[in-house]
Design a protein around this motif. Structure first.
Motif, PDB file in Angstrom:
ATOM      1  N   TYR A 166       0.785  -1.132  -0.017  1.00  0.00           N
ATOM      2  CA  TYR A 166      -0.288  -0.127   0.039  1.00  0.00           C
ATOM      3  C   TYR A 166       0.741   1.567  -0.034  1.00  0.00           C
ATOM      4  O   TYR A 166       0.327   2.293   0.276  1.00  0.00           O
ATOM      5  CB  TYR A 166      -0.983   0.034   1.381  1.00  0.00           C
ATOM      6  CG  TYR A 166      -2.200  -1.106   0.951  1.00  0.00           C
ATOM      7  CD1 TYR A 166      -3.016  -0.823   0.014  1.00  0.00           C
ATOM      8  CD2 TYR A 166      -2.087  -2.174   1.943  1.00  0.00           C
ATOM      9  CE1 TYR A 166      -4.056  -1.814  -0.061  1.00  0.00           C
ATOM     10  CE2 TYR A 166      -3.090  -3.231   1.765  1.00  0.00           C
ATOM     11  CZ  TYR A 166      -3.931  -2.877   0.643  1.00  0.00           C
ATOM     12  OH  TYR A 166      -5.020  -4.024   0.672  1.00  0.00           O
ATOM     13  N   ARG A 167       2.101   1.075  -0.249  1.00  0.00           N
ATOM     14  CA  ARG A 167       3.149   2.390  -0.432  1.00  0.00           C
ATOM     15  C   ARG A 167       2.938   3.251   0.753  1.00  0.00           C
ATOM     16  O   ARG A 167       2.749   4.407   0.690  1.00  0.00           O
ATOM     17  CB  ARG A 167       2.792   2.808  -1.673  1.00  0.00           C
ATOM     18  CG  ARG A 167       3.043   2.179  -2.963  1.00  0.00           C
ATOM     19  CD  ARG A 167       2.580   2.756  -4.116  1.00  0.00           C
ATOM     20  NE  ARG A 167       3.532   3.850  -4.432  1.00  0.00           N
ATOM     21  CZ  ARG A 167       4.650   3.855  -5.093  1.00  0.00           C
ATOM     22  NH1 ARG A 167       5.135   2.645  -5.365  1.00  0.00           N
ATOM     23  NH2 ARG A 167       5.398   5.065  -5.259  1.00  0.00           N
ATOM     24  N   LEU A 168       3.011   2.798   2.110  1.00  0.00           N
ATOM     25  CA  LEU A 168       2.747   3.422   3.168  1.00  0.00           C
ATOM     26  C   LEU A 168       4.158   4.126   3.684  1.00  0.00           C
ATOM     27  O   LEU A 168       4.780   3.936   4.648  1.00  0.00           O
ATOM     28  CB  LEU A 168       2.194   2.526   4.299  1.00  0.00           C
ATOM     29  CG  LEU A 168       0.959   1.864   3.947  1.00  0.00           C
ATOM     30  CD1 LEU A 168       0.462   1.042   5.260  1.00  0.00           C
ATOM     31  CD2 LEU A 168      -0.137   3.045   3.761  1.00  0.00           C
ATOM     32  N   ASP A 169       4.540   5.026   2.826  1.00  0.00           N
ATOM     33  CA  ASP A 169       5.620   5.885   3.113  1.00  0.00           C
ATOM     34  C   ASP A 169       5.596   6.798   4.386  1.00  0.00           C
ATOM     35  O   ASP A 169       6.588   7.557   4.610  1.00  0.00           O
ATOM     36  CB  ASP A 169       6.208   6.491   1.728  1.00  0.00           C
ATOM     37  CG  ASP A 169       5.212   7.395   1.179  1.00  0.00           C
ATOM     38  OD1 ASP A 169       4.178   7.617   1.522  1.00  0.00           O
ATOM     39  OD2 ASP A 169       5.517   7.725  -0.219  1.00  0.00           O
ATOM     40  N   ASN A 170       4.325   7.205   4.806  1.00  0.00           N
ATOM     41  CA  ASN A 170       4.247   7.684   5.946  1.00  0.00           C
ATOM     42  C   ASN A 170       4.246   7.006   7.305  1.00  0.00           C
ATOM     43  O   ASN A 170       4.115   7.397   8.324  1.00  0.00           O
ATOM     44  CB  ASN A 170       2.789   8.571   5.832  1.00  0.00           C
ATOM     45  CG  ASN A 170       1.497   7.593   5.908  1.00  0.00           C
ATOM     46  OD1 ASN A 170       1.914   6.233   5.511  1.00  0.00           O
ATOM     47  ND2 ASN A 170       0.476   8.207   6.308  1.00  0.00           N
ATOM     48  N   LEU A 171       4.757   5.912   7.238  1.00  0.00           N
ATOM     49  CA  LEU A 171       4.884   4.781   8.102  1.00  0.00           C
ATOM     50  C   LEU A 171       6.432   4.681   8.539  1.00  0.00           C
ATOM     51  O   LEU A 171       7.171   4.304   7.606  1.00  0.00           O
ATOM     52  CB  LEU A 171       4.240   3.621   7.882  1.00  0.00           C
ATOM     53  CG  LEU A 171       4.662   2.336   8.923  1.00  0.00           C
ATOM     54  CD1 LEU A 171       3.967   2.610  10.373  1.00  0.00           C
ATOM     55  CD2 LEU A 171       3.996   0.950   8.487  1.00  0.00           C
ATOM     56  N   CYS A 172       6.883   4.573   9.751  1.00  0.00           N
ATOM     57  CA  CYS A 172       8.441   4.263  10.260  1.00  0.00           C
ATOM     58  C   CYS A 172       8.189   3.475  11.069  1.00  0.00           C
ATOM     59  O   CYS A 172       7.508   3.734  12.477  1.00  0.00           O
ATOM     60  CB  CYS A 172       9.253   5.590  10.687  1.00  0.00           C
ATOM     61  SG  CYS A 172      10.670   5.273  10.869  1.00  0.00           S
ATOM     62  N   ALA A 173       8.800   2.165  11.115  1.00  0.00           N
ATOM     63  CA  ALA A 173       8.618   1.065  12.222  1.00  0.00           C
ATOM     64  C   ALA A 173      10.145   1.269  12.546  1.00  0.00           C
ATOM     65  O   ALA A 173      11.021   1.528  11.930  1.00  0.00           O
ATOM     66  CB  ALA A 173       8.510  -0.253  11.597  1.00  0.00           C
TER      67      ALA A 173
END
Length: 281
Positions: A166-173
């Protein structure tokens, strides 16, 4: 930058003191993983994340998900320091009627986004938040902190597959790789290595750092904001029980709190020389 690093490093030291005092008073809780995660949590709450303690439900806030919910003391001391609730409340950890449960509870604790503690589920919830932010057109970011032992949970890898899809480039794990869990060494209980290569294989941007080097933590968080098209994972090498020499690298302190005898020694390790008779029940 140097002044910022120095200030955050000092804040993390003070928050370690708060963790030790809080866990000593509660007589119950998780020491090792709280101390290993606090540098990253400090960097998030006091440098990187956009949030408003006076308005915990501010729609444009960044979200933090403590996937390894047993490290709640680390999140609680940060929330108290930030002003979400009085610092005196920390001394009620795990007591009947307290809003500070043994694991984070979003229903009762200001600043807690979701209930966590069932290991393996937090990254999935962070994915949902990040996707919702994208669908709503918000610039908010989502940060999720996992433990390396938690990576043994299968749902983590379903979530790890979904986030790049889902191209979640606003997520940082961020993965707190301290190498230990309640039953011993992660590598012996169920080896999760190579962590970085696994996330790369799923399509994540991967950054590898020393999780106790505040400058490295800040650089990684800054870099994560610039990477697009896929989520970023920060694989952080850490030390369980960091800051208290006789807690460090010992699985036995996973869920054991400082005793009356250990409290003054632990505080001394952290550069705190208070009159412990005023702290001990």
């Amino acid at each position: 930058m140097n002044d910022t690093v120095q200030a955050l490093t000092e804040k993390a030291r003070r928050l370690r003191v708060d963790i030790v005092k809080t866990l000593h008073r509660s007589r119950s809780g998780h020491t090792g993983g709280s101390l290993s995660a606090i540098d990253m949590i400090t960097a998030l709450y006091f440098h990187k994340m956009r949030h408003r303690p006076e308005e915990p439900s501010w729609p444009d806030r960044d979200r933090f998900v403590l996937c390894k919910g047993h490290a709640a003391p680390a999140q609680y001391v940060a929330l108290a320091e930030a002003g979400y609730f009085p610092k005196e409340d920390l001394m009620t950890l795990r007591r009947l009627g307290s809003h500070l449960q043994g694991h984070p509870d979003s229903k009762v604790t200001p600043g807690v986004e979701v209930c966590t503690g069932s290991l393996g589920q937090g990254l999935s919830m962070a994915n949902g938040m990040a996707l919702a932010m994208k669908l709503d057109g918000r610039a908010s970011r989502v940060y999720a902190l996992l433990g390396d032992g938690e990576l043994q949970e299968g749902q983590v890898w379903e979530a790890a597959m979904a986030a790049p899809h889902y191209r979640l480039d606003n997520l940082c794990a961020l993965v707190d790789c301290n190498g230990l869990q309640i039953d011993g060494e992660v590598a012996k209980v169920m080896n999760v290595a190579p962590v970085a290569d696994k996330f790369r294989a799923f399509g994540w941007h991967v950054l590898e750092i020393d999780g106790h080097d505040m400058a490295a933590v800040l650089r990684a968080l800054d870099r994560a904001e610039t990477l697009t098209g896929a989520p970023t994972v920060v694989v952080a090498r850490t030390v369980k029980g960091k800051g208290v020499s006789f807690f460090e690298n010992k699985a036995s302190y996973h869920g054991v709190t400082p005793s009356d005898e250990e409290l003054p020694r632990a505080l001394e390790c952290l550069g705190c020389f208070e009159d412990c008779e005023k702290i001990v029940d």
